[in-house]
Design a protein around this motif. Structure first.
Motif, PDB file in Angstrom:
ATOM      1  N   ASP A 138       0.823  -1.217   0.000  1.00  0.00           N
ATOM      2  CA  ASP A 138       0.000   0.000   0.000  1.00  0.00           C
ATOM      3  C   ASP A 138       0.852   1.259   0.000  1.00  0.00           C
ATOM      4  N   ALA A 139       2.049   1.195  -0.581  1.00  0.00           N
ATOM      5  CA  ALA A 139       2.954   2.349  -0.567  1.00  0.00           C
ATOM      6  C   ALA A 139       2.411   3.504  -1.403  1.00  0.00           C
ATOM      7  N   VAL A 140       1.722   3.205  -2.508  1.00  0.00           N
ATOM      8  CA  VAL A 140       1.181   4.266  -3.366  1.00  0.00           C
ATOM      9  C   VAL A 140       0.129   5.057  -2.586  1.00  0.00           C
ATOM     10  N   GLY A 141       0.315   6.379  -2.581  1.00  0.00           N
ATOM     11  CA  GLY A 141      -0.598   7.248  -1.846  1.00  0.00           C
ATOM     12  C   GLY A 141      -0.088   7.630  -0.472  1.00  0.00           C
ATOM     13  N   ARG A 142       0.951   6.951   0.010  1.00  0.00           N
ATOM     14  CA  ARG A 142       1.496   7.259   1.336  1.00  0.00           C
ATOM     15  C   ARG A 142       2.712   8.173   1.210  1.00  0.00           C
ATOM     16  N   SER A 143       2.944   8.963   2.249  1.00  0.00           N
ATOM     17  CA  SER A 143       4.075   9.874   2.257  1.00  0.00           C
ATOM     18  C   SER A 143       5.366   9.112   2.537  1.00  0.00           C
ATOM     19  N   VAL A 144       6.466   9.646   2.000  1.00  0.00           N
ATOM     20  CA  VAL A 144       7.779   9.043   2.250  1.00  0.00           C
ATOM     21  C   VAL A 144       8.082   9.031   3.744  1.00  0.00           C
ATOM     22  N   GLU A 145       7.617  10.062   4.457  1.00  0.00           N
ATOM     23  CA  GLU A 145       7.880  10.138   5.896  1.00  0.00           C
ATOM     24  C   GLU A 145       7.153   9.040   6.662  1.00  0.00           C
ATOM     25  N   GLU A 146       6.079   8.507   6.112  1.00  0.00           N
ATOM     26  CA  GLU A 146       5.314   7.467   6.813  1.00  0.00           C
ATOM     27  C   GLU A 146       5.946   6.086   6.673  1.00  0.00           C
ATOM     28  N   LEU A 147       6.746   5.883   5.653  1.00  0.00           N
ATOM     29  CA  LEU A 147       7.312   4.567   5.382  1.00  0.00           C
ATOM     30  C   LEU A 147       8.535   4.323   6.251  1.00  0.00           C
ATOM     31  N   GLU A 148       8.845   3.056   6.476  1.00  0.00           N
ATOM     32  CA  GLU A 148       9.986   2.680   7.304  1.00  0.00           C
ATOM     33  C   GLU A 148      11.254   2.699   6.452  1.00  0.00           C
ATOM     34  N   LEU A 149      11.763   3.910   6.225  1.00  0.00           N
ATOM     35  CA  LEU A 149      12.974   4.120   5.439  1.00  0.00           C
ATOM     36  C   LEU A 149      14.022   4.798   6.312  1.00  0.00           C
ATOM     37  N   ASN A 150      15.309   4.570   6.006  1.00  0.00           N
ATOM     38  CA  ASN A 150      16.344   5.234   6.784  1.00  0.00           C
ATOM     39  C   ASN A 150      16.437   6.704   6.387  1.00  0.00           C
ATOM     40  N   ASP A 151      17.104   7.484   7.232  1.00  0.00           N
ATOM     41  CA  ASP A 151      17.161   8.930   7.026  1.00  0.00           C
ATOM     42  C   ASP A 151      17.825   9.288   5.697  1.00  0.00           C
ATOM     43  N   ARG A 152      18.871   8.562   5.326  1.00  0.00           N
ATOM     44  CA  ARG A 152      19.584   8.859   4.088  1.00  0.00           C
ATOM     45  C   ARG A 152      18.656   8.678   2.885  1.00  0.00           C
ATOM     46  N   LEU A 153      17.876   7.601   2.864  1.00  0.00           N
ATOM     47  CA  LEU A 153      16.966   7.346   1.753  1.00  0.00           C
ATOM     48  C   LEU A 153      15.869   8.402   1.700  1.00  0.00           C
ATOM     49  N   ARG A 154      15.346   8.816   2.865  1.00  0.00           N
ATOM     50  CA  ARG A 154      14.330   9.872   2.887  1.00  0.00           C
ATOM     51  C   ARG A 154      14.893  11.176   2.326  1.00  0.00           C
ATOM     52  N   ASP A 155      16.141  11.500   2.688  1.00  0.00           N
ATOM     53  CA  ASP A 155      16.746  12.741   2.212  1.00  0.00           C
ATOM     54  C   ASP A 155      16.851  12.765   0.697  1.00  0.00           C
ATOM     55  N   VAL A 156      17.235  11.639   0.102  1.00  0.00           N
ATOM     56  CA  VAL A 156      17.380  11.591  -1.357  1.00  0.00           C
ATOM     57  C   VAL A 156      16.017  11.646  -2.026  1.00  0.00           C
ATOM     58  N   LEU A 157      15.040  10.888  -1.528  1.00  0.00           N
ATOM     59  CA  LEU A 157      13.718  10.848  -2.155  1.00  0.00           C
ATOM     60  C   LEU A 157      13.015  12.206  -2.083  1.00  0.00           C
ATOM     61  N   THR A 158      13.175  12.916  -0.974  1.00  0.00           N
ATOM     62  CA  THR A 158      12.495  14.202  -0.805  1.00  0.00           C
ATOM     63  C   THR A 158      13.273  15.370  -1.386  1.00  0.00           C
ATOM     64  N   GLY A 159      14.501  15.143  -1.814  1.00  0.00           N
ATOM     65  CA  GLY A 159      15.287  16.214  -2.418  1.00  0.00           C
ATOM     66  C   GLY A 159      16.123  16.998  -1.441  1.00  0.00           C
ATOM     67  N   ARG A 160      16.117  16.615  -0.154  1.00  0.00           N
ATOM     68  CA  ARG A 160      16.979  17.321   0.806  1.00  0.00           C
ATOM     69  C   ARG A 160      18.451  17.047   0.526  1.00  0.00           C
ATOM     70  N   ALA A 161      18.756  15.870  -0.022  1.00  0.00           N
ATOM     71  CA  ALA A 161      20.109  15.546  -0.471  1.00  0.00           C
ATOM     72  C   ALA A 161      20.115  15.619  -1.994  1.00  0.00           C
ATOM     73  N   THR A 162      20.939  16.491  -2.548  1.00  0.00           N
ATOM     74  CA  THR A 162      20.954  16.715  -3.987  1.00  0.00           C
ATOM     75  C   THR A 162      22.228  16.158  -4.606  1.00  0.00           C
ATOM     76  N   GLY A 163      22.210  16.050  -5.918  1.00  0.00           N
ATOM     77  CA  GLY A 163      23.362  15.541  -6.651  1.00  0.00           C
ATOM     78  C   GLY A 163      22.995  14.299  -7.447  1.00  0.00           C
ATOM     79  N   VAL A 164      23.873  13.940  -8.359  1.00  0.00           N
ATOM     80  CA  VAL A 164      23.631  12.764  -9.195  1.00  0.00           C
ATOM     81  C   VAL A 164      24.277  11.543  -8.563  1.00  0.00           C
ATOM     82  N   ASP A 165      23.700  10.376  -8.886  1.00  0.00           N
ATOM     83  CA  ASP A 165      24.231   9.086  -8.436  1.00  0.00           C
ATOM     84  C   ASP A 165      24.463   9.066  -6.935  1.00  0.00           C
ATOM     85  N   GLN A 166      23.399   9.386  -6.199  1.00  0.00           N
ATOM     86  CA  GLN A 166      23.469   9.346  -4.740  1.00  0.00           C
ATOM     87  C   GLN A 166      23.476   7.888  -4.273  1.00  0.00           C
ATOM     88  N   LEU A 167      24.450   7.540  -3.421  1.00  0.00           N
ATOM     89  CA  LEU A 167      24.572   6.167  -2.927  1.00  0.00           C
ATOM     90  C   LEU A 167      23.792   6.002  -1.634  1.00  0.00           C
TER      91      LEU A 167
END
Length: 512
Positions: free
Chosen positions: A242-271
């Protein structure tokens, strides 16, 4: 082949149909209301005529004389425009009528006039008003007056004012058509000029593309809610159904992944590390600013291959360092021979052999795994070339281990020593010089690897960041760097262990 109608023309046609039906409904309602108003006005007009005749004193006094009553009745009919004016006695016998044949007949109609109350309504095809006639002396009802007009039908009221009705309908039609044209143009602009079949084909192609490519794709809206995700992305990120329709902040993701998905961490080829898998993410904002599309690839296999290449590169560097060191020693021996310092030659060769034998003996006596021992011996030559002393901790002890653990230990030790060498490379030697100390201790259920150096170490606020991001301070010109610590963390976590840093001391635990 039948030519497809454009979206704009279809919208215009349907809007015109709706507008036409609406106008028909409004027109019908107008006709009904106008007809009702017309009947009401006619009833009031006939009532006024009947009251006028009933109030005539001649009518009240001469109710039995039909010849005298015909004149006032006919006069009232002619002046008012009524279709007929009748005078009846209290037995419903017609006393006065414009039709002589009707005189003396009985008028059978519903009425309340003989009871003393006026009545208006429809009688057959006529609109009638009945008014009682009172005797001037006794005030008893001794007859009634009936005034009637033919009912012209439901459209009579509308036909009386055709210009107004048509004007209003024409204005409404113009407004409806104009609105339909503007709506069709707006819809066409918002759909980028695409027709319905093109939009359908685009959606079908998008679905096929999303689920057919080997890269993960995640779509986000302006509030960072997931709008679409293909199967590969769902597997790589381990997203719930049921991920579609839910916010990235609601999902059980680590902080680094949230930063990249939301655009707080910018740049190409983010690891990013996700459940032991190394992912490369690229985020592309949508031009309208309402969301973004994130693509992700699994870099685990590629990084494993890169690690093997790095190991080969390290081996090459080690051989080069040994060759360089060997050449320097040969040059020294050649110089001593040229100076005929034969005793010094013997002493120098003995000194070199003793140092090499001492390091090999120290490593071999403490480290029973041949791969780990060979790594440490090779790294010593590389460290010596960089002006750094590599030493083994006094409490180091390691027996023979299985191949999997041996490979993980080589990877962990190699990356930690290389990381320390890189950290010390920019420092100038002072005092006791630059050094690296390696400790390998085999316990009952795990192997602990401790690498410390004489450098400044890692700042406390970056103690977790260095492992989560594959953090590096190396120059960008060296290529894509900083993944070594991330690989160490992945290997330790895969075995149920851990890795940490405190200042310049890195500690890795690898259960076995």
């Amino acid at each position: 082949m039948r030519r497809r109608r454009s979206l704009a023309s279809q919208l215009l046609a349907w809007q015109l149909v709706v507008v036409t039906l609406l106008l028909v409904a409004v027109g019908a309602l107008t006709v009904v209301q106008t007809a009702g108003n017309f009947r009401s006005n006619e009833e009031r007009r006939m009532l006024a005529v009947a009251e006028t005749v009933a109030a005539n004193s001649l009518v009240q006094e001469r109710m039995g004389n039909w010849r005298e009553l015909s004149a006032p009745a006919e006069t009232a009919r002619s002046l008012s425009g009524a279709s007929y004016v009748l005078i009846l006695d209290d037995r419903r016998l017609v006393i006065a009528s414009p039709d002589p044949a009707q005189i003396g007949s009985t008028l059978d109609t519903r009425t309340t006039a003989l009871e003393g109350r006026s009545w208006t309504g429809t009688a057959g095809d006529s609109i009638e008003a009945h008014v009682p006639v009172f005797d001037p002396v006794s005030r008893r009802v001794n007859g009634m007056v009936v005034a009637g007009a033919e009912d012209p039908g439901i459209f009579a009221g509308a036909l009386e004012q055709p210009v107004d009705v048509l004007r209003y309908l024409a204005i409404a039609l113009i407004i409806g058509v104009t609105g339909s044209l503007l709506l069709a143009r707006r819809v066409k602009n918002q759909t980028l000029g695409l027709e319905p079949h093109e939009i359908t084909a685009l959606v079908e192609n998008r679905e096929a593309l999303l689920h057919g490519i080997r890269e993960g794709v995640v779509g986000l809206d302006g509030q960072n809610r997931i709008t679409l995700v293909n199967d590969h992305a769902s597997d790589l990120l381990a997203l719930p159904e049921d991920a579609v329709g839910r916010s990235v902040e609601e999902l059980e993701l680590n902080d680094r992944l949230r930063d990249v998905l939301t655009g707080r961490a910018t740049g190409v080829d983010q690891l990013v590390l996700r459940q032991g898998v190394v992912l490369t993410l690229n985020r592309m904002p949508i031009e309208s600013g309402e969301g973004a599309v994130v693509t992700l690839r699994d870099r685990t296999e590629l990084l494993a291959l890169q690690h093997e290449l790095d190991a080969s590169q390290h081996a090459t560097d080690t051989l080069r360092a040994q060759a360089h060191e060997f050449a320097n020693r040969l040059h020294t021996i050649a110089g001593l021979i040229a100076l005929k310092e034969y005793d010094e030659v013997t002493h120098y060769i003995h000194q070199i052999s003793s140092a090499q034998d001492q390091w090999r003996t120290e490593v071999s006596s403490s480290i029973g795994d041949s791969a780990v021992a060979a790594l440490l011996i090779a790294k010593a030559s590389l460290a010596a070339e960089r002006g750094t002393a590599l030493r083994l901790a006094a409490d180091s002890v390691l027996g023979r281990v299985d191949e999997a653990l041996s490979a993980d230990l080589v990877m962990v030790l190699g990356n930690l020593v290389d990381n320390a060498l890189d950290a010390l490379s920019s420092l100038s030697a002072d005092g006791a010089g630059k050094w690296i100390e390696v400790g390998v201790v085999q316990l009952d259920d795990e192997v602990q690897v401790v690498v410390r150096d004489s450098g400044p170490g890692v700042a406390p606020e970056l103690a977790e960041e260095v492992f989560r991001h594959g953090f590096t301070t190396k120059a960008a010109s060296h290529g894509e760097r900083g993944i070594g610590l991330a690989l160490i963390r992945r290997a330790c976590l895969r075995r149920g262990g851990s890795v940490s840093v405190s200042g310049s001391v890195f500690t890795a635990r690898l259960p076995w």
